[in-house]
Design a protein around this motif. Sequence first.
Motif, PDB file in Angstrom:
ATOM      1  N   VAL A 141       0.849  -1.187   0.000  1.00  0.00           N
ATOM      2  CA  VAL A 141       0.000   0.000   0.000  1.00  0.00           C
ATOM      3  C   VAL A 141       0.882   1.233   0.000  1.00  0.00           C
ATOM      4  CG1 VAL A 141      -1.726   1.319   1.303  1.00  0.00           C
ATOM      5  CG2 VAL A 141      -1.910  -1.167   1.148  1.00  0.00           C
ATOM      6  N   SER A 142       0.486   2.242  -0.779  1.00  0.00           N
ATOM      7  CA  SER A 142       1.211   3.511  -0.808  1.00  0.00           C
ATOM      8  C   SER A 142       0.213   4.661  -0.776  1.00  0.00           C
ATOM      9  CB  SER A 142       2.066   3.615  -2.076  1.00  0.00           C
ATOM     10  OG  SER A 142       2.708   4.882  -2.155  1.00  0.00           O
ATOM     11  N   ASP A 143       0.632   5.762  -0.130  1.00  0.00           N
ATOM     12  CA  ASP A 143      -0.195   6.976  -0.126  1.00  0.00           C
ATOM     13  C   ASP A 143       0.417   8.059  -1.021  1.00  0.00           C
ATOM     14  OD1 ASP A 143       1.989   7.849   1.345  1.00  0.00           O
ATOM     15  OD2 ASP A 143       0.873   8.276   3.174  1.00  0.00           O
ATOM     16  N   ARG A 144       1.184   7.636  -2.023  1.00  0.00           N
ATOM     17  CA  ARG A 144       1.911   8.585  -2.885  1.00  0.00           C
ATOM     18  C   ARG A 144       1.007   9.530  -3.650  1.00  0.00           C
ATOM     19  NH1 ARG A 144       4.749   4.178  -6.711  1.00  0.00           N
ATOM     20  NH2 ARG A 144       5.140   3.372  -4.611  1.00  0.00           N
ATOM     21  N   THR A 145      -0.259   9.164  -3.866  1.00  0.00           N
ATOM     22  CA  THR A 145      -1.200  10.045  -4.567  1.00  0.00           C
ATOM     23  C   THR A 145      -2.074  10.828  -3.591  1.00  0.00           C
ATOM     24  OG1 THR A 145      -2.909   8.333  -4.732  1.00  0.00           O
ATOM     25  CG2 THR A 145      -1.282   8.448  -6.513  1.00  0.00           C
ATOM     26  N   GLY A 146      -1.790  10.700  -2.296  1.00  0.00           N
ATOM     27  CA  GLY A 146      -2.617  11.349  -1.285  1.00  0.00           C
ATOM     28  C   GLY A 146      -3.708  10.452  -0.759  1.00  0.00           C
ATOM     29  N   ASN A 147      -3.789   9.240  -1.283  1.00  0.00           N
ATOM     30  CA  ASN A 147      -4.805   8.289  -0.868  1.00  0.00           C
ATOM     31  C   ASN A 147      -4.167   6.902  -0.816  1.00  0.00           C
ATOM     32  OD1 ASN A 147      -7.667   7.536  -0.401  1.00  0.00           O
ATOM     33  ND2 ASN A 147      -7.389   6.383  -2.286  1.00  0.00           N
ATOM     34  N   GLU A 148      -4.625   6.043   0.069  1.00  0.00           N
ATOM     35  CA  GLU A 148      -4.068   4.701   0.176  1.00  0.00           C
ATOM     36  C   GLU A 148      -4.597   3.810  -0.945  1.00  0.00           C
ATOM     37  OE1 GLU A 148      -4.482   2.922   4.012  1.00  0.00           O
ATOM     38  OE2 GLU A 148      -3.629   4.651   5.067  1.00  0.00           O
ATOM     39  N   ASP A 149      -3.689   3.381  -1.831  1.00  0.00           N
ATOM     40  CA  ASP A 149      -4.022   2.459  -2.907  1.00  0.00           C
ATOM     41  C   ASP A 149      -3.040   1.300  -2.904  1.00  0.00           C
ATOM     42  OD1 ASP A 149      -6.337   3.432  -4.477  1.00  0.00           O
ATOM     43  OD2 ASP A 149      -5.096   5.225  -4.737  1.00  0.00           O
ATOM     44  N   ILE A 150      -3.366   0.255  -3.649  1.00  0.00           N
ATOM     45  CA  ILE A 150      -2.564  -0.958  -3.683  1.00  0.00           C
ATOM     46  C   ILE A 150      -1.703  -0.983  -4.938  1.00  0.00           C
ATOM     47  CG2 ILE A 150      -2.657  -3.478  -3.784  1.00  0.00           C
ATOM     48  CD1 ILE A 150      -5.298  -3.235  -2.160  1.00  0.00           C
ATOM     49  N   TYR A 151      -0.441  -1.321  -4.751  1.00  0.00           N
ATOM     50  CA  TYR A 151       0.552  -1.376  -5.825  1.00  0.00           C
ATOM     51  C   TYR A 151       1.247  -2.734  -5.785  1.00  0.00           C
ATOM     52  CZ  TYR A 151       0.101   3.733  -6.059  1.00  0.00           C
ATOM     53  OH  TYR A 151      -0.382   5.008  -6.190  1.00  0.00           O
ATOM     54  N   ASP A 158      12.291  -4.064 -10.968  1.00  0.00           N
ATOM     55  CA  ASP A 158      12.074  -2.839 -10.188  1.00  0.00           C
ATOM     56  C   ASP A 158      10.790  -2.126 -10.561  1.00  0.00           C
ATOM     57  OD1 ASP A 158      14.382  -3.095  -8.748  1.00  0.00           O
ATOM     58  OD2 ASP A 158      15.535  -1.685  -9.939  1.00  0.00           O
ATOM     59  N   GLY A 159      10.051  -2.618 -11.563  1.00  0.00           N
ATOM     60  CA  GLY A 159       8.846  -1.936 -12.003  1.00  0.00           C
ATOM     61  C   GLY A 159       7.752  -1.968 -10.947  1.00  0.00           C
ATOM     62  N   GLN A 160       6.979  -0.905 -10.905  1.00  0.00           N
ATOM     63  CA  GLN A 160       5.849  -0.821  -9.995  1.00  0.00           C
ATOM     64  C   GLN A 160       4.599  -0.494 -10.791  1.00  0.00           C
ATOM     65  OE1 GLN A 160       6.424   1.662  -6.538  1.00  0.00           O
ATOM     66  NE2 GLN A 160       8.602   1.145  -6.388  1.00  0.00           N
ATOM     67  N   ARG A 161       3.485  -1.109 -10.408  1.00  0.00           N
ATOM     68  CA  ARG A 161       2.217  -0.802 -11.067  1.00  0.00           C
ATOM     69  C   ARG A 161       1.113  -0.679 -10.031  1.00  0.00           C
ATOM     70  NH1 ARG A 161      -0.368  -5.950 -11.936  1.00  0.00           N
ATOM     71  NH2 ARG A 161       1.089  -7.656 -11.514  1.00  0.00           N
ATOM     72  N   GLN A 162       0.167   0.178 -10.324  1.00  0.00           N
ATOM     73  CA  GLN A 162      -0.926   0.460  -9.411  1.00  0.00           C
ATOM     74  C   GLN A 162      -2.099  -0.463  -9.728  1.00  0.00           C
ATOM     75  OE1 GLN A 162      -1.861   4.619  -9.253  1.00  0.00           O
ATOM     76  NE2 GLN A 162      -3.614   4.359  -7.889  1.00  0.00           N
ATOM     77  N   LEU A 163      -2.621  -1.138  -8.708  1.00  0.00           N
ATOM     78  CA  LEU A 163      -3.738  -2.060  -8.907  1.00  0.00           C
ATOM     79  C   LEU A 163      -5.087  -1.431  -8.605  1.00  0.00           C
ATOM     80  CD1 LEU A 163      -2.472  -5.475  -7.459  1.00  0.00           C
ATOM     81  CD2 LEU A 163      -2.200  -4.524  -9.756  1.00  0.00           C
ATOM     82  N   THR A 164      -5.166  -0.545  -7.636  1.00  0.00           N
ATOM     83  CA  THR A 164      -6.442   0.106  -7.309  1.00  0.00           C
ATOM     84  C   THR A 164      -6.298   1.611  -7.426  1.00  0.00           C
ATOM     85  OG1 THR A 164      -6.018   0.324  -4.914  1.00  0.00           O
ATOM     86  CG2 THR A 164      -6.979  -1.758  -5.695  1.00  0.00           C
TER      87      THR A 164
END
Length: 316
Positions: A141-151, A158-164
Amino acid sequence: MRRSSSRTARLAVAVAVAAAALTVPLADVGLVAANDEASAGRRTRSCQLAFRSDRSGAMDIWVLDRDGDRLRNLTADDNFDTQPSWSPSGNEIVFSTDTDTTGADLVAVRANGGRRVQLTDNSSNEFQPAWSPNRNQIAFVSDRTGNEDIYVLDLRSDGQRQLTDSIAQDSFPQWSPDGRYVSFFSRRDGGNAELYVMNADGSAQRRLTETAASEFISTWSPDGRQLAYVRQDEAEQQIWVIDVSTTMARQLTFQPGTKQKPDWSPDGRLIAFHGTAAGTSDNEILTVDADVMGPVQRITTSPANDSQPDWNPRCR
């Protein structure tokens, strides 16, 4: 996330600073190796639980045997270390660490207390990691967009992708045993916490629970058919189990006190969780039989706060 210029350079750095914390792909420093599964299978391990505790004065990651023996501090630092998750081989543990200066990041460490590898390095908070069954990914979980979403972090690239991408909180991702699905809880429908399941690529998100209570923090049964989770009705928290296909749910615990972060044992017999045992006000690591309404058993008996248990997947 910081990246070295080449695979060769990263390996050279790993050799030169073998005992230091690194910010490079896990595979490139040998923590995700092709022979991890085989080597783990050859070893004889007792059944272990990782958990967090402040018994040392700081919040650290600890490991102990299921019977409460061989307790050891895995991190022993001044950071706020939390939410441990074992690798499928049982050789590594990923957790979230917060230095109180740059936000929480994900760090992996050898389960024998060896070198650390820093996996994320952002000004935001990354937490609640869950290692995928194929060893190649970590959901978090990350709050990088200002909201808690799943990555998801790919350990090979090293790639990261957003799931929610919900306007509400999406938290506590957990992989199904076959790696095809991810469970989580969300407040997207009316602000109440409910359980959801999605495909591993983030598609086909569907709601499992719909009650007046709050349902959150789930764990898969080893056969992938059920989820154990926390249900809170007003101030009371209990462990429930739901059938993923039929959504039929049953209550597993009835004792008073708080209950959080269930984790299903690999042999399917027990569910570990943390909560307040009878006569205590501090959190302890507890277990309950997964199939019958049996008594709650205490694993830890510390005056400190012990919480967030996670079974070694090689526990049989």
